[in-house]
Design a protein around this motif. Structure first.
Motif, PDB file in Angstrom:
ATOM      1  N   ASN A  73       0.806  -1.327  -0.077  1.00 57.74           N
ATOM      2  CA  ASN A  73      -0.030   0.040  -0.114  1.00 57.74           C
ATOM      3  C   ASN A  73       0.973   1.246   0.095  1.00 57.74           C
ATOM      4  O   ASN A  73       0.439   2.506  -0.750  1.00 57.74           O
ATOM      5  CB  ASN A  73      -1.152  -0.126   1.193  1.00 57.74           C
ATOM      6  CG  ASN A  73      -2.213  -1.135   0.977  1.00 57.74           C
ATOM      7  OD1 ASN A  73      -2.419  -1.453  -0.301  1.00 57.74           O
ATOM      8  ND2 ASN A  73      -2.670  -1.401   2.170  1.00 57.74           N
ATOM      9  N   SER A 273      -3.543   6.933   4.839  1.00 55.17           N
ATOM     10  CA  SER A 273      -4.375   6.170   3.764  1.00 55.17           C
ATOM     11  C   SER A 273      -3.809   4.735   3.776  1.00 55.17           C
ATOM     12  O   SER A 273      -4.548   3.802   3.685  1.00 55.17           O
ATOM     13  CB  SER A 273      -4.282   6.774   2.516  1.00 55.17           C
ATOM     14  OG  SER A 273      -5.243   6.360   1.664  1.00 55.17           O
ATOM     15  N   ARG A 276      -4.750   2.957   6.932  1.00 56.36           N
ATOM     16  CA  ARG A 276      -6.083   2.286   7.155  1.00 56.36           C
ATOM     17  C   ARG A 276      -6.250   1.444   6.010  1.00 56.36           C
ATOM     18  O   ARG A 276      -7.058   0.336   6.467  1.00 56.36           O
ATOM     19  CB  ARG A 276      -6.797   3.728   6.665  1.00 56.36           C
ATOM     20  CG  ARG A 276      -8.233   3.516   6.910  1.00 56.36           C
ATOM     21  CD  ARG A 276      -8.978   4.848   6.192  1.00 56.36           C
ATOM     22  NE  ARG A 276      -8.865   4.878   5.101  1.00 56.36           N
ATOM     23  CZ  ARG A 276      -8.897   5.965   4.282  1.00 56.36           C
ATOM     24  NH1 ARG A 276      -8.949   7.192   5.084  1.00 56.36           N
ATOM     25  NH2 ARG A 276      -8.376   6.054   3.092  1.00 56.36           N
ATOM     26  N   ASP A 277      -6.151   1.310   4.853  1.00 58.79           N
ATOM     27  CA  ASP A 277      -6.158   0.281   3.887  1.00 58.79           C
ATOM     28  C   ASP A 277      -5.574  -1.315   4.420  1.00 58.79           C
ATOM     29  O   ASP A 277      -6.431  -2.058   4.159  1.00 58.79           O
ATOM     30  CB  ASP A 277      -5.928   0.507   2.605  1.00 58.79           C
ATOM     31  CG  ASP A 277      -6.647   1.885   1.802  1.00 58.79           C
ATOM     32  OD1 ASP A 277      -7.645   1.981   2.662  1.00 58.79           O
ATOM     33  OD2 ASP A 277      -6.093   2.145   0.944  1.00 58.79           O
ATOM     34  N   SER A 278      -4.466  -0.976   5.013  1.00 60.90           N
ATOM     35  CA  SER A 278      -3.837  -2.152   5.315  1.00 60.90           C
ATOM     36  C   SER A 278      -4.350  -2.743   6.666  1.00 60.90           C
ATOM     37  O   SER A 278      -4.937  -4.074   6.678  1.00 60.90           O
ATOM     38  CB  SER A 278      -2.288  -1.996   5.835  1.00 60.90           C
ATOM     39  OG  SER A 278      -1.681  -1.386   4.790  1.00 60.90           O
ATOM     40  N   VAL A 279      -5.092  -2.155   7.483  1.00 58.86           N
ATOM     41  CA  VAL A 279      -5.913  -2.582   8.529  1.00 58.86           C
ATOM     42  C   VAL A 279      -7.043  -3.220   8.155  1.00 58.86           C
ATOM     43  O   VAL A 279      -7.440  -4.308   8.614  1.00 58.86           O
ATOM     44  CB  VAL A 279      -6.170  -1.398   9.770  1.00 58.86           C
ATOM     45  CG1 VAL A 279      -7.227  -2.014  10.658  1.00 58.86           C
ATOM     46  CG2 VAL A 279      -4.822  -0.908  10.403  1.00 58.86           C
ATOM     47  N   VAL A 280      -7.898  -2.670   7.283  1.00 63.09           N
ATOM     48  CA  VAL A 280      -9.120  -3.136   6.781  1.00 63.09           C
ATOM     49  C   VAL A 280      -8.853  -4.682   6.116  1.00 63.09           C
ATOM     50  O   VAL A 280      -9.692  -5.545   6.201  1.00 63.09           O
ATOM     51  CB  VAL A 280      -9.748  -2.220   5.720  1.00 63.09           C
ATOM     52  CG1 VAL A 280     -10.730  -2.984   4.991  1.00 63.09           C
ATOM     53  CG2 VAL A 280     -10.288  -0.763   6.235  1.00 63.09           C
ATOM     54  N   THR A 281      -7.788  -4.676   5.283  1.00 65.01           N
ATOM     55  CA  THR A 281      -7.479  -5.666   4.477  1.00 65.01           C
ATOM     56  C   THR A 281      -7.096  -6.870   5.529  1.00 65.01           C
ATOM     57  O   THR A 281      -7.477  -7.997   5.573  1.00 65.01           O
ATOM     58  CB  THR A 281      -6.170  -5.729   3.476  1.00 65.01           C
ATOM     59  OG1 THR A 281      -6.737  -4.486   2.514  1.00 65.01           O
ATOM     60  CG2 THR A 281      -5.929  -6.997   2.785  1.00 65.01           C
ATOM     61  N   THR A 282      -6.232  -6.471   6.480  1.00 66.92           N
ATOM     62  CA  THR A 282      -5.781  -7.411   7.579  1.00 66.92           C
ATOM     63  C   THR A 282      -6.936  -8.102   8.258  1.00 66.92           C
ATOM     64  O   THR A 282      -7.034  -9.320   8.504  1.00 66.92           O
ATOM     65  CB  THR A 282      -4.961  -6.876   8.500  1.00 66.92           C
ATOM     66  OG1 THR A 282      -3.682  -6.397   7.807  1.00 66.92           O
ATOM     67  CG2 THR A 282      -4.448  -7.951   9.485  1.00 66.92           C
ATOM     68  N   ALA A 283      -8.056  -7.177   8.683  1.00 69.29           N
ATOM     69  CA  ALA A 283      -9.158  -7.571   9.434  1.00 69.29           C
ATOM     70  C   ALA A 283      -9.827  -8.742   8.518  1.00 69.29           C
ATOM     71  O   ALA A 283     -10.381  -9.718   9.164  1.00 69.29           O
ATOM     72  CB  ALA A 283      -9.981  -6.359   9.849  1.00 69.29           C
ATOM     73  N   THR A 284     -10.032  -8.413   7.231  1.00 71.87           N
ATOM     74  CA  THR A 284     -10.769  -9.237   6.336  1.00 71.87           C
ATOM     75  C   THR A 284      -9.939 -10.792   6.561  1.00 71.87           C
ATOM     76  O   THR A 284     -10.659 -11.752   6.566  1.00 71.87           O
ATOM     77  CB  THR A 284     -10.895  -8.821   4.943  1.00 71.87           C
ATOM     78  OG1 THR A 284     -11.467  -7.441   5.056  1.00 71.87           O
ATOM     79  CG2 THR A 284     -11.506  -9.766   4.137  1.00 71.87           C
TER      80      THR A 284
END
Length: 434
Positions: A73, A273, A276-284
């Motif tokens: 990212n 940015s 934040r995108d990394s956290v969302v993908t990791t949570a998924t």
């Protein structure tokens, strides 16, 4: 109702939920939790949910997921991924079909940063589709190259698919990463050969691009040096025994952030940015893994894996025929299921059979991930095709699927070669310094 009947009913419900577009993690969680409750007790289901969630959340091995995702990212936010494409563009863009080949090379390079097929297709689509359109490339070739090239993100390490396979089968993440290097390069070469062959047979598909001077080539390569050095250091460090995969992910993410800051391309807004995108993908990914650890005991309680193994044993088929049937199942399921969901669902059933047949689990991991790649561009689900469609909304969906068909054939050739010559996948892991 027998245990096996409950298990089959649970799988049918799971397929129904996935067809209704219920998020993969939630669908597997509902079926796995409900199935354990039905086959054992509510207490067992709650206990397993709590223990598995804690075990996964505290697993040091899974640190590679957020760090490698962050690395990719940040590379996107700072324009490093664009410079990978620019370098490939400068070197081979002037040959017929060269821009499409440069796109595939850029996808391969970005795959070695992000580990994500979707991210690779999305990033390279934004970077390259406009250029190919400007030089008169046929939309089938341009969109097909982006969709197929993006699939390299799940094979070339660091690969999220390999991480999930390793966790589910208790294999070494480092060995799986190394096992994906040569197959990834083989597939990259087959994609470029496919583009060259198509443009030789139909020159109008991919006209020649602009010529670049030696100085322009050198300048483009120098611009890509920071990100190329990060790729070489992380993968080479794992191979040479300098880093564990977890350490390599930390080194890679740290270096990308450092390069971005030193070169003045990483502002706080861009870092936020990317984070934040990394956290969302990791949570998924974590939700999928937690739900997978509920599905697996549910299937074990239903005796479906044991029954499937007994069925294959009763057929008395040779090992290669059994392997072919399993890979065929993956190819068919890939037309309907999202890749990671398919991996989670099938491994508890297929993996014991593979081990019983005496096949190497690292080698099978490469085969499994490769057929997942094929599913990413197979109709009607074809996630990467829909990603490219979102970047090129004017291109009809049927035209994109027609464009990926030759690349799907190249993947099939790669699959046959790796089955016939297992050392393509096993050479690097077997020579890795422990």
């Amino acid at each position: 109702m027998t245990d096996t009947a409950i298990g089959l009913s649970g799988l049918a419900l799971l397929f129904l939920l996935l067809m209704l577009r219920v998020p993969v993690a939630f669908a597997m969680f509902a079926v796995g939790f409900g199935g354990i409750w039905a086959l054992d007790s509510l207490t067992s289901a709650l206990s397993l949910l709590g223990s598995e969630s804690f075990t996964l959340a505290s697993s040091a091995e899974l640190v590679v997921v957020p760090l490698f995702i962050l690395m990719g990212n940040v590379a996107t936010e700072t324009g490093m991924s664009r410079r990978l494409y620019d370098a490939a563009y400068a070197i081979i863009g002037q040959v017929r079909g060269g821009l499409a080949s440069a796109t595939v090379l850029g996808c391969g390079g970005f795959a070695a940063l992000s580990g994500s097929s979707v991210a690779s297709a999305l990033t390279m689509g934004r970077v390259s589709l406009g250029e190919m359109d400007r030089y008169g490339y046929d939309s089938r070739l341009s969109t097909g190259a982006v969709a197929a090239g993006g699939t390299l993100g799940i094979l070339i390490p660091p690969s999220t698919g390999f991480v999930i396979y390793a966790i589910l089968t208790q294999q070494s993440i480092g060995r799986l990463f190394l096992a994906g290097v040569l197959p990834g390069l083989l597939l990259l070469a087959l994609f470029i050969a496919t583009i060259s062959l198509l443009c030789r047979l139909r020159p109008g598909l991919g006209p020649t691009g602009p010529r670049t001077t030696g100085a322009e080539k050198l300048r483009a390569l120098i611009g890509a040096l920071p990100i190329l050095s990060v790729i070489a250091l992380t993968i080479g460090g794992i191979y040479g025994g300098l880093f564990s995969p977890v350490e390599a992910s930390a080194v890679g993410a740290g270096l990308v952030i450092l390069f971005g800051a030193v070169l003045g391309q990483l502002s706080l807004r861009r870092l936020w940015s990317a984070t934040r995108d990394s956290v969302v993908t990791t949570a998924t990914v974590m939700l999928i893994l937690i739900s997978a650890h509920l599905i697996n005991p549910f299937l074990a309680l239903s005796h479906i894996p044991a029954s499937f193994g007994a069925l294959l044993e009763g057929l008395a088929l040779p090992p290669l025929a059994v392997l072919s049937l399993i890979l065929l199942c993956y190819l068919v399921l890939g037309c309907f299921l999202e890749g990671l969901a398919m991996l989670v669902l099938t491994l508890p059933i297929f993996f014991p059979v593979i081990i019983a047949l005496g096949y190497d689990p690292i080698w099978f991991g490469v085969l499994a991930v490769l057929v997942l790649e094929m599913g990413l561009i197979s109709p009607p689900v074809g996630v990467n095709v829909f990603i490219v469609k979102s970047v090129a909304p004017s291109v009809p969906l049927g035209r994109i699927f027609a464009g990926v068909l030759p690349f799907w054939g190249a993947m099939l050739v790669a699959l046959v070669l790796i089955v016939a010559f297992p050392q393509i996948a096993l050479l690097l892991p077997e020579t890795m310094i422990d």
